[in-house]
Design an enzyme around this catalytic site. Sequence first.
Site, PDB file in Angstrom:
ATOM      1  N   THR A   1       0.837  -1.203   0.000  1.00 54.43           N
ATOM      2  CA  THR A   1       0.000   0.000   0.000  1.00 54.43           C
ATOM      3  C   THR A   1       0.871   1.252   0.000  1.00 54.43           C
ATOM      4  O   THR A   1       1.859   1.330   0.743  1.00 54.43           O
ATOM      5  CB  THR A   1      -0.923   0.002   1.234  1.00 54.43           C
ATOM      6  OG1 THR A   1      -1.719  -1.182   1.212  1.00 54.43           O
ATOM      7  CG2 THR A   1      -1.831   1.218   1.241  1.00 54.43           C
TER       8      THR A   1
ATOM      9  N   GLU B   1      -3.149  -3.334  13.423  1.00 57.20           N
ATOM     10  CA  GLU B   1      -3.632  -3.371  12.043  1.00 57.20           C
ATOM     11  C   GLU B   1      -4.888  -4.227  11.935  1.00 57.20           C
ATOM     12  O   GLU B   1      -5.859  -3.859  11.255  1.00 57.20           O
ATOM     13  CB  GLU B   1      -2.549  -3.932  11.115  1.00 57.20           C
ATOM     14  CG  GLU B   1      -3.007  -4.045   9.666  1.00 57.20           C
ATOM     15  CD  GLU B   1      -1.977  -4.696   8.765  1.00 57.20           C
ATOM     16  OE1 GLU B   1      -2.275  -4.851   7.558  1.00 57.20           O
ATOM     17  OE2 GLU B   1      -0.891  -5.073   9.240  1.00 57.20           O
ATOM     18  N   ARG B   2      -4.894  -5.363  12.597  1.00 53.60           N
ATOM     19  CA  ARG B   2      -6.039  -6.267  12.514  1.00 53.60           C
ATOM     20  C   ARG B   2      -7.257  -5.691  13.210  1.00 53.60           C
ATOM     21  O   ARG B   2      -8.395  -5.903  12.766  1.00 53.60           O
ATOM     22  CB  ARG B   2      -5.650  -7.635  13.071  1.00 53.60           C
ATOM     23  CG  ARG B   2      -4.713  -8.373  12.124  1.00 53.60           C
ATOM     24  CD  ARG B   2      -3.995  -9.557  12.724  1.00 53.60           C
ATOM     25  NE  ARG B   2      -3.119 -10.163  11.724  1.00 53.60           N
ATOM     26  CZ  ARG B   2      -2.169 -11.034  11.988  1.00 53.60           C
ATOM     27  NH1 ARG B   2      -1.941 -11.423  13.250  1.00 53.60           N
ATOM     28  NH2 ARG B   2      -1.412 -11.529  11.006  1.00 53.60           N
TER      29      ARG B   2
ATOM     30  N   GLN C   1     -41.407 -11.475   5.130  1.00 50.70           N
ATOM     31  CA  GLN C   1     -40.879 -11.883   6.433  1.00 50.70           C
ATOM     32  C   GLN C   1     -39.441 -12.393   6.348  1.00 50.70           C
ATOM     33  O   GLN C   1     -38.606 -12.080   7.203  1.00 50.70           O
ATOM     34  CB  GLN C   1     -41.783 -12.950   7.037  1.00 50.70           C
ATOM     35  CG  GLN C   1     -41.421 -13.331   8.469  1.00 50.70           C
ATOM     36  CD  GLN C   1     -42.352 -14.393   9.023  1.00 50.70           C
ATOM     37  OE1 GLN C   1     -42.474 -15.476   8.442  1.00 50.70           O
ATOM     38  NE2 GLN C   1     -43.012 -14.092  10.123  1.00 50.70           N
TER      39      GLN C   1
ATOM     40  N   GLY D   1      -3.901 -10.840   7.261  1.00 50.58           N
ATOM     41  CA  GLY D   1      -3.996 -12.165   7.869  1.00 50.58           C
ATOM     42  C   GLY D   1      -5.272 -12.846   7.413  1.00 50.58           C
ATOM     43  O   GLY D   1      -6.373 -12.469   7.826  1.00 50.58           O
TER      44      GLY D   1
END
Length: 275
Positions: free
Chosen positions: A53, A135-136, A172, A257
Amino acid sequence: MRARRHSRRAAGRTLTAVAITEPGAGSDVAGLATRARRDGGDWVLDGRKLFITNGVQADLVFVAARTSPARHGISIFAVERGTPGFSVGRALDKTGWRSSDTAELLFDGCRIPGDQLLGEVDQGFRAVMRNFQTERIALAAMAVGHCRRALALTLEHVQSRRAFGATLFEKQAIRQRLAMLDARTRAARAYLYHCAWRVTQGEDVVQDVSLLKALTGELVNEVVGTCQQFHGGMGYMRGMAIERLWRDARILAIGGGATEVMLDEAAKRYAGPRT
């Protein structure tokens, strides 16, 4: 020159990237093959990084490289854009997160000064693992946010869309399905807050965060996929918010991950903490 660069970084004007993932090493960080060797007072890096990134635009890249044959013998280096031997191989074309710059990075005899080693030699693996927890949690927060937005869009849609003489909300099966997905989203949100709080208390959160990441990564794909289904054909059209959420959600069960890796990481700790 170096003083000016430090000033830019301190002021938050330097765009950075973290280069860990490789073609043969993603969730298994210890399997990375990029190497750094000493040459006098310098380090020389050779290898290839993938799915990075900010890789195209970054002014400064933090690179994980192997510095010893030991499985966890990894160190972190700061490499500036324009350093000889460092180049962007290509910008990558992704299904989702289209506004995010993601790249392949190449290091071919990339020489950097010795003081661009971050921390201690062979201690980078621990630093990467510590960073993974926050991060996770951030990825889990994205997943919960995607779920909430998809549900809000879909509730608005089904309350106005008519089919077979009634609104979709009056069916429904549809309203009960949305209610259950909302309940599971609320539960995931509470678990997210619990994990984030535990991090602030300095607790060992590896198992909980691994479970959280696995849970939310799978949940968001179920929620957004169901919400897209309830939009019918329009849910598959570019320009629709639900279509973008559907594309962007897919990476949340993979990036940071993969679900299977997270579940295994959590399961290994049922027998006690790992060393």
